[in-house]
Write an enzyme that holds these catalytic residues in place. Sequence first.
Site, PDB file in Angstrom:
ATOM      1  N   SER A 112     -12.488 -32.012 -10.386  1.00 30.49           N
ATOM      2  CA  SER A 112     -13.692 -31.409  -9.782  1.00 30.49           C
ATOM      3  C   SER A 112     -14.929 -31.694 -10.079  1.00 30.49           C
ATOM      4  O   SER A 112     -15.998 -32.108 -10.990  1.00 30.49           O
ATOM      5  CB  SER A 112     -13.542 -30.561  -9.092  1.00 30.49           C
ATOM      6  OG  SER A 112     -13.922 -30.607  -7.268  1.00 30.49           O
ATOM      7  N   ASP A 255     -17.390 -35.017  -4.384  1.00 25.65           N
ATOM      8  CA  ASP A 255     -17.823 -34.805  -2.804  1.00 25.65           C
ATOM      9  C   ASP A 255     -18.606 -32.897  -3.001  1.00 25.65           C
ATOM     10  O   ASP A 255     -18.362 -32.714  -1.548  1.00 25.65           O
ATOM     11  CB  ASP A 255     -15.973 -34.015  -2.319  1.00 25.65           C
ATOM     12  CG  ASP A 255     -15.708 -33.130  -3.789  1.00 25.65           C
ATOM     13  OD1 ASP A 255     -16.460 -32.218  -4.407  1.00 25.65           O
ATOM     14  OD2 ASP A 255     -14.796 -32.023  -2.455  1.00 25.65           O
TER      15      ASP A 255
END
Length: 373
Positions: A112, A255
């Site tokens: 991430s 993201d």
Amino acid sequence: STGALRALAVHPQLLDPPYAVRDVGEARNPRTPVPSDPPAGDDAPSGEDRLPLPCALEDDGASRVRRRKPDCPREFMASGADAYIMHVTTTPSVAYITRVDDFDCGIMISASHNPYYDNGIKLLNGNGEKMDEETILKVEDYIDGKLEIPVAEREDIGRTVDYVAGRNRYIGYLISMSKYSFKNVKVGLDVANGAAWSIAKGVFDALGAKTYVINAEPDGYNINTDCGSTHIEHLQKFVVENGLDVGFAYDGDADRCLAVDEKGNVVTGDHIIYMYGCYMKERGKLANDTIVATVMSNLGFFLMAEKYGIHMEQTKVGDRFVYEYMRAHDCRLGGEASARCRREARLHGDAVRQRTPRLACKAPRQRILQPYG
């Protein structure tokens, strides 16, 4: 979809450093059986338990990585699941393909926005949404040895499919979302040595932009290291020094996105969501004239939105809470100050996708951001 549990239990090193996002191109694990003929029309064949597995498990030349590299897809097969491998790709692409190709779930192995040693997994349900808490707890129970899962035998054993076509179709989807040509727009990208390196530049190039990229040499260890959305200062300097019109910085799995204007000013998640809201409201597309944000959003964001006739709703910190509120109240726009944005409740936050309205709003941005800045 018990293969996910078995793979992590048998190969817990999936969560260790060597399996952060790395450059594998379209290479595949030579030990993994791959059908000689791809699925017709790039669509996955029907089946009871189909699982797209976007795991970047590839040799980077280090002998210790070759010794430790797990054959993750085999564990899915052993549980009766078919594993569709998308290779190095972004979390939003997994969510998209899981939903449109009617898979049962999707799994992203990713650090991430964190350093490589915090590598982990993201579990998505068949709608491309984050899995419910009950299922996640079952995953943890299996890893902790509290839950048993039967092994598939004979004809019930699953198979693996090289599904890089899924990633390529996602790229086509991103390009098709734009209604504008960005010819001669100079765009800077910081892809954080992560998943966006294989997607973002191609999308911008296809839209006509002159694209300049930094931090696009992933080696499995340098993801998010002094780069990307968590170190926006490098993109600020890059944009100004090269006279670019705009810049976008992603996190490791793309993201999240922060933007930089031509003067090097940071455009935060609050700014981006605000611009989305004004742009959508002007065109009558902002459902209930409402934006969903978290308690961490800037007070100026709320004041300017209300001045513009937009109603603001607050949730606890976390993309999940924003999503749940949007879904329950039929909202079409929400996000976090940390640069994760949702344009619809069913869509996972997509940093590459959110650049199109950002560029489309460039002219009204000058008027909108002045009082907010």
